[in-house]
Design a protein around this motif. Structure first.
Motif, PDB file in Angstrom:
ATOM      1  N   ALA A   1       0.828  -1.205   0.000  1.00 27.72           N
ATOM      2  CA  ALA A   1       0.000   0.000   0.000  1.00 27.72           C
ATOM      3  C   ALA A   1       0.861   1.253   0.000  1.00 27.72           C
ATOM      4  O   ALA A   1       0.540   2.242  -0.682  1.00 27.72           O
ATOM      5  N   LEU A   2       1.956   1.230   0.751  1.00 29.34           N
ATOM      6  CA  LEU A   2       2.866   2.378   0.741  1.00 29.34           C
ATOM      7  C   LEU A   2       3.393   2.611  -0.667  1.00 29.34           C
ATOM      8  O   LEU A   2       3.505   3.754  -1.120  1.00 29.34           O
TER       9      LEU A   2
ATOM     10  N   ALA B   1      -4.964   2.098   8.202  1.00 26.66           N
ATOM     11  CA  ALA B   1      -3.876   1.453   8.940  1.00 26.66           C
ATOM     12  C   ALA B   1      -2.527   2.035   8.536  1.00 26.66           C
ATOM     13  O   ALA B   1      -1.647   2.248   9.385  1.00 26.66           O
ATOM     14  N   LEU B   2      -2.353   2.315   7.250  1.00 30.21           N
ATOM     15  CA  LEU B   2      -1.077   2.854   6.766  1.00 30.21           C
ATOM     16  C   LEU B   2      -0.865   4.278   7.278  1.00 30.21           C
ATOM     17  O   LEU B   2       0.254   4.644   7.671  1.00 30.21           O
ATOM     18  N   HIS B   3      -1.902   5.073   7.292  1.00 24.99           N
ATOM     19  CA  HIS B   3      -1.821   6.434   7.811  1.00 24.99           C
ATOM     20  C   HIS B   3      -1.382   6.434   9.268  1.00 24.99           C
ATOM     21  O   HIS B   3      -0.517   7.213   9.673  1.00 24.99           O
ATOM     22  N   LEU B   4      -1.944   5.542  10.061  1.00 29.94           N
ATOM     23  CA  LEU B   4      -1.549   5.439  11.468  1.00 29.94           C
ATOM     24  C   LEU B   4      -0.107   4.960  11.597  1.00 29.94           C
ATOM     25  O   LEU B   4       0.642   5.437  12.450  1.00 29.94           O
ATOM     26  N   GLN B   5       0.285   4.016  10.743  1.00 31.83           N
ATOM     27  CA  GLN B   5       1.646   3.495  10.812  1.00 31.83           C
ATOM     28  C   GLN B   5       2.666   4.578  10.502  1.00 31.83           C
ATOM     29  O   GLN B   5       3.674   4.721  11.216  1.00 31.83           O
ATOM     30  N   VAL B   6       2.433   5.361   9.466  1.00 31.66           N
ATOM     31  CA  VAL B   6       3.356   6.433   9.095  1.00 31.66           C
ATOM     32  C   VAL B   6       3.467   7.456  10.224  1.00 31.66           C
ATOM     33  O   VAL B   6       4.562   7.935  10.559  1.00 31.66           O
TER      34      VAL B   6
END
Length: 223
Positions: free
Chosen positions: A32-33, A74-79
């Protein structure tokens, strides 16, 4: 789809079900990134394309997520978590530094983390915008979290006699907006400056908030 498919349980290949699930989830987020943060972007990505990039099946996708929006969330939170950890580490390492040096270390750590991969900037400042009310709420919640962090550090500086006593929430909110806007514009090539110059400007802004004109540290002598 009403919900995720049930993931397999038990050990396989020497890994537990939880380990396999974490590995699959990591591969989907890495894919996704790549796709959301570059070409074709979140809105141009399909479940099939994401699964292919991750080297997994669409069935495995639905074992981990319900929709592509769940992946973006989920990706936004991870970043954001990566950037926050960089800041926390910088604060731990520079806790005894004078205020100006501590603020500089904090923002250099944040900027270095966020700008280390242009795709992170796109996820944080571009792809998350306008997707849904749910993701807008998440984006604003993460912004509020950064405001809380700035306020906590400001109050700690007040307690040490390094900053003017005041309610910092409004100023911190405005400052975080400046950080987001300036880093986005810099990454898009709209700001003719080096990253060091951008960080230096942000540091000056925050120090100006913490130490407004006319304020002097307790016990300071007039010259």
């Amino acid at each position: 789809m009403a919900g995720r498919l049930k993931a397999p349980t038990g050990r396989y290949g020497g890994k537990s079900a939880a380990q396999r699930q974490a590995e699959r989830r990591g591969r989907f987020l890495a894919a996704a990134l790549q796709l959301f943060g570059d070409t074709p972007g979140y809105r141009g990505t399909t479940v099939a394309a994401l699964s292919e990039t991750a080297g997994l099946s669409t069935r495995q996708f639905y074992e981990e997520f319900r929709t592509l929006e769940d992946v973006l969330a989920a990706l936004h939170l991870q970043v954001n978590d990566w950037a926050e950890q960089a800041v926390v580490d910088a604060l731990a390492d520079g806790g005894r530094l004078p205020l100006a040096e501590r603020v500089a270390a904090l923002f250099r750590a944040y900027a270095a983390n966020v700008t280390s991969d242009p795709r992170r900037i796109r996820i944080t400042f571009v792809e998350i915008i306008g997707v849904s009310p749910r993701l807008e709420e998440q984006r604003l919640a993460r912004r509020a979290h950064w405001v809380d962090l700035i306020c906590a550090e400001a109050q700690a500086a007040v307690a040490r006699g390094e900053a003017a006593p005041r309610d910092y929430r409004l100023a911190a909110t405005a400052f975080i907006g400046s950080v987001n806007g300036l880093l986005h514009d810099w990454s898009a090539g709209w700001v003719d400056a080096s990253l060091d110059e951008v960080v230096d400007e942000l540091v000056r802004q925050l120090l100006g908030i913490l130490r407004p004109p006319g304020w002097r540290p307790p016990g300071a002598q007039d010259s």
